[in-house]
Design a protein around this motif. Structure first.
Motif, PDB file in Angstrom:
ATOM      1  N   THR A 107       0.843  -1.196   0.000  1.00 22.36           N
ATOM      2  CA  THR A 107       0.000   0.000   0.000  1.00 22.36           C
ATOM      3  C   THR A 107       0.880   1.249   0.000  1.00 22.36           C
ATOM      4  N   LEU A 108       1.959   1.190   0.790  1.00 18.42           N
ATOM      5  CA  LEU A 108       2.838   2.362   0.854  1.00 18.42           C
ATOM      6  C   LEU A 108       3.576   2.584  -0.461  1.00 18.42           C
ATOM      7  N   ILE A 109       4.172   1.528  -1.006  1.00 16.93           N
ATOM      8  CA  ILE A 109       5.006   1.777  -2.197  1.00 16.93           C
ATOM      9  C   ILE A 109       4.168   2.076  -3.438  1.00 16.93           C
ATOM     10  N   ASP A 120       1.537   4.006  -3.293  1.00 18.23           N
ATOM     11  CA  ASP A 120       0.970   5.343  -3.090  1.00 18.23           C
ATOM     12  C   ASP A 120       1.820   6.382  -3.831  1.00 18.23           C
ATOM     13  N   GLU A 122       1.963   9.358  -3.457  1.00 17.02           N
ATOM     14  CA  GLU A 122       2.382  10.473  -2.600  1.00 17.02           C
ATOM     15  C   GLU A 122       3.531  10.107  -1.660  1.00 17.02           C
ATOM     16  N   ILE A 123       3.952   8.851  -1.656  1.00 21.25           N
ATOM     17  CA  ILE A 123       4.973   8.452  -0.677  1.00 21.25           C
ATOM     18  C   ILE A 123       6.294   9.182  -0.956  1.00 21.25           C
ATOM     19  N   SER A 124       7.053   9.448   0.117  1.00 23.10           N
ATOM     20  CA  SER A 124       8.350  10.107  -0.092  1.00 23.10           C
ATOM     21  C   SER A 124       9.314   9.106  -0.723  1.00 23.10           C
ATOM     22  N   LYS A 125      10.316   9.639  -1.408  1.00 25.20           N
ATOM     23  CA  LYS A 125      11.286   8.750  -2.063  1.00 25.20           C
ATOM     24  C   LYS A 125      11.994   7.882  -1.038  1.00 25.20           C
ATOM     25  N   ASP A 149      10.881   6.781   1.844  1.00 18.96           N
ATOM     26  CA  ASP A 149      10.024   5.660   2.285  1.00 18.96           C
ATOM     27  C   ASP A 149       9.843   4.643   1.167  1.00 18.96           C
ATOM     28  N   PHE A 150       9.755   5.149  -0.064  1.00 23.49           N
ATOM     29  CA  PHE A 150       9.612   4.211  -1.187  1.00 23.49           C
ATOM     30  C   PHE A 150      10.809   3.263  -1.224  1.00 23.49           C
ATOM     31  N   TYR A 205      10.659   0.815   1.949  1.00 21.33           N
ATOM     32  CA  TYR A 205       9.674  -0.276   1.962  1.00 21.33           C
ATOM     33  C   TYR A 205       9.840  -1.209   0.765  1.00 21.33           C
ATOM     34  N   ARG A 231      11.254   6.354  -9.382  1.00 22.34           N
ATOM     35  CA  ARG A 231      10.887   6.628  -7.978  1.00 22.34           C
ATOM     36  C   ARG A 231      12.067   6.411  -7.034  1.00 22.34           C
TER      37      ARG A 231
END
Ligand SMILES: Nc1ncnc2c1ncn2[C@@H]1O[C@H](COP(=O)(O)OP(=O)(O)O)[C@@H](O)[C@H]1O
Ligand SMILES: Nc1ccn([C@@H]2O[C@H](COP(=O)(O)O)[C@@H](O)[C@H]2O)c(=O)n1
Length: 673
Positions: free
Chosen positions: A287-289, A291, A293-296, A298-299, A302, A475
């Motif tokens: 779900t996070l990766i 998204d 809008e996720i920050s680089k 965090d991408f 995760y 990304r």
């Protein structure tokens, strides 16, 4: 969902059925067709089982399709079946379970009500669906509308399938039948349209005269529709206005079924496709990766965690040998030994983002690269590669985070096979796969294994995976899109190799900027090395032949701007220092002091550094980090050891005359010690 236990909200929503036109997909299919689920836990428990059972054999997916006569039920079913071509689907018609007329009833057929629930053998229908749901086949009766009888000799054999569609005017009438359905669709077509179709059908196909059709319609069909069919509409999850003309509704339904069945079914079709077992944790990371809008940061974090799970799962498919060890308690533990002959191969450029996770799981693993480059607009493909020489003897973990069309993957696999790697020694690791890519790769290379963390719905017209996660490479910070001039030097054909240069990069912040930076509280230094995944850039490569066998250098690529520089840049920016630059010094030939271990024999001395994770010394005569004087001195030393018959140190025996050498190149004094 059992009707006795449903919540008020649910009842309210369902009760709006007859007045509601359109799709109601919310919560759909998470309602299992069991009669035991509690409403308050329904969606959580259902989705939990859907997640945790993704590798377990699943029950068929049962779809009920109801609606008035000639509303287009059969037409809608056919369209769904066409679009579910990847799945095994069977259609069961409620009409097949009409009771045969007795001789008495046959004589007065015009008085017989074929639209009343009693006209059907519902017990038999129930038995049929229960058996099919349980994975058994069923002999479905064959009904003749002309003489109102079932065939006494023949049946239609219906086999167990992934999807069972049950169609008929009264399939929602009996609660026991309803409870077997995972999804209920009501085809809602205008009564006049239905009557017109019915007249045409019954006169043309069933050999009836128009008067009898109209009479039957007025006497039985319409009243039964009002009494039994229309009231059952409230049980529908999806109401399709305009039947088969409503392509949007049918697409949505099919997409939803695809999502529910996709992984499970492709794994059935291709037994070499393995999806790592889904958990809420894994779904959370996906779900996070996914998204946008996720920050680089965090991408990277995760996706790296997910990649490690895929890598570990992939490693589990390698051959193991039995190994026994003695534990500190003196007991024998019988375990297994890892497969030794292994390497990774990344498909440049996104595949390189998986290398770090692979190295984290397999210490010292060799990693090769394949780049597939489109030359101009004519679609000509150029393939550059740098692969371990002995690749044909190794099991290969092929890395690319997204499997879309499967075209690049197939070319990379083709190349590995040309290099002598047996197809069954290749494991293709990715984070998400499109069904199209799986078909493309598995059809061509049926012995190869694919390990993925999720199978997505499909490719769109631009061949992008949907829902997907966008362009993976874009990304990831530092994974610049390479032009041919920026490709990793190691991948370019020799004739294109530029002469190595020694770029100098400086790192400083101006005194003024430092003065203006806040002085208190003192900053805590971030963990620069560990808090992100270093991702190699393609634009600056070490090209050292000893890289990966020698433990001296941990990075080969991205030397002009290692990830630590971006981290430092951010760190200083957060302190208000904006004019920060970086100077790493020389990238090649910068090491002027070397302490090297000496092993081997006087006839064949090894002078170098330890192999990653071992005490085996690796000879490094062409080390790119050493100043050339050091390599020259080591070469002289090697000759001296042989000529003077000096015995190198033997670590097992603790014997020998020469264990380490230290070489110092004093550039200013023009001296070599
Ligand atoms: N959208 C449509 N447009 C025109 N004719 C249709 C449409 N849907 C169905 N029909 C025709 O109407 C008749 C009844 O359709 P069918 O799908 O068999 O309905 P049901 O199964 O509900 O009785 C068939 O002759 C079919 O060809
Ligand atoms: N011997 C029979 C049996 C049934 N019917 C009519 O068929 C209709 C149901 O089939 P659909 O095509 O609408 O799905 C139902 O309305 C019965 O009246 C019949 O005419 N003769």
């Amino acid at each position: 969902m059992p009707e006795e236990t449903i919540s008020i909200d649910y009842v309210m929503e369902k009760a709006s059925g007859p007045h509601f036109s359109g799709l109601r997909l919310d919560g759909l299919l998470s309602s299992p067709p069991s009669s035991t689920a509690s409403p308050s836990h329904c969606s959580a428990s259902a989705s939990s089982s859907a997640l945790s059972d993704s590798n377990a054999p699943k029950q068929p997916f049962v779809i009920g399709v109801s609606g008035g006569t000639a509303s287009g039920k059969t037409t809608v079913c056919d369209m769904i079946i066409q679009e579910l071509h990847d799945h095994r689907v069977v259609l069961v018609n409620q009409d097949s379970f009409y009771r045969g007329l007795t001789p008495e009833e046959s004589k007065r057929v015009h008085e017989y009500n074929f639209d009343h629930p009693d006209a059907f053998d519902t017990e038999q229908l129930l038995d049929c669906i229960q058996k099919l749901r349980g994975g058994q086949s069923y002999q479905v009766p064959i009904y003749d509308f002309k003489n109102h009888h079932r065939s006494s000799e023949s049946f239609r054999q219906v086999n167990a399938s992934d999807v069972i569609i049950l169609e008929g005017i009264l399939v929602f009438h009996d609660q026991r039948v309803r409870n077997l359905m995972n999804m209920k669709i009501f085809v809602d077509t205008d009564a006049d349209v239905r009557l017109a179709r019915r007249i045409r059908r019954d006169t043309v196909e069933r050999g009836r005269d128009i008067n009898s059709v109209l009479e039957q319609y007025a006497k039985f069909v319409k009243p039964a529709f009002d009494d039994f069919v229309l009231p059952s509409k409230k049980y529908a999850d999806v109401i399709i206005p305009r039947g088969g003309d409503n392509h949007v509704a049918i697409d949505l339904i099919v997409q939803h079924i695809h999502t529910k069945l996709g992984q499970h079914d492709l794994c059935k079709i291709y037994p070499n496709v393995h999806v790592i077992q889904s958990t809420f944790q894994i779904r959370g990371m996906h779900t996070l990766i996914r998204d946008a809008e996720i920050s680089k940061h965090d991408f990277v974090f995760y996706s790296d965690r997910l990649i490690r799970l895929v890598v570990e799962h992939g490693l589990g498919h390698l051959p193991f040998t039995e190994k026994q060890v003695v534990t500190p308690t003196g007991s024998v533990y019988t375990g297994v030994d890892f497969c030794k002959k292994l390497c990774g191969v990344s498909i440049v450029r996104s595949g390189e983002s998986m290398e770090n996770a692979l190295r984290a799981c397999c210490k010292g693993i060799k990693i090769g690269k394949i780049l597939i480059h489109r030359d101009g607009d004519k679609g000509k493909q150029l393939i550059y590669e740098k692969l371990p020489k002995d690749i044909s003897e190794r099991h290969v973990l092929l890395l690319d985070p997204v499997l879309a069309t499967g075209n690049s993957a197939n070319q990379a696999i083709e190349l590995l096979i040309q290099k002598g790697v047996p197809e069954c020694h290749i494991i293709f690791l990715n984070l998400i796969s499109a069904p199209e890519g799986i078909h493309c790769v598995c059809k061509r290379f049926p012995s190869l294994k694919i390990v993925t963390s999720e199978i997505d719905v499909a490719l769109n017209e631009e061949f992008r995976v949907i829902p997907g996660m966008g362009e993976f490479g874009d990304r990831i910070p530092s994974l610049h899109s390479p032009s041919i001039s920026q490709m990793p030097l190691c991948l370019l054909p020799n004739r294109l190799l530029p002469l190595p240069s020694c770029p100098l990069i400086t790192c400083h912040a101006s005194p003024a900027a430092l003065r203006s930076s806040p002085s208190s509280p003192p900053p805590t230094l971030p963990n620069l090395l560990n808090n992100t995944t270093p991702v190699p850039s393609l634009s600056c490569a070490l090209q050292c032949p000893h890289f990966q066998s020698c433990s001296g250098c941990t990075h080969e690529l991205n030397l002009h701007r290692p990830i630590i520089v971006d981290e430092a840049d951010q760190f200083f920016k957060s302190l208000g220092v904006s004019d920060f630059d970086f100077d790493s010094g020389r990238l090649w030939g910068w090491r002027s002091r070397a302490k090297l271990a000496v092993r081997g024999s006087s006839m064949k001395p090894l002078i170098g550094l330890y192999e990653e994770g071992t005490h085996n010394v690796v000879d490094i005569p062409h080390c790119k980090a050493h100043h050339p004087n050091i390599n020259a001195a080591v070469e002289l030393l090697r000759q001296g050891v042989t000529k003077l018959n000096i015995e190198p140190y033997d670590e097992d025996e603790g014997t020998g005359e020469l264990r380490y050498v230290q070489v110092l190149n004093e550039i200013n004094k023009q001296k070599l010690k």
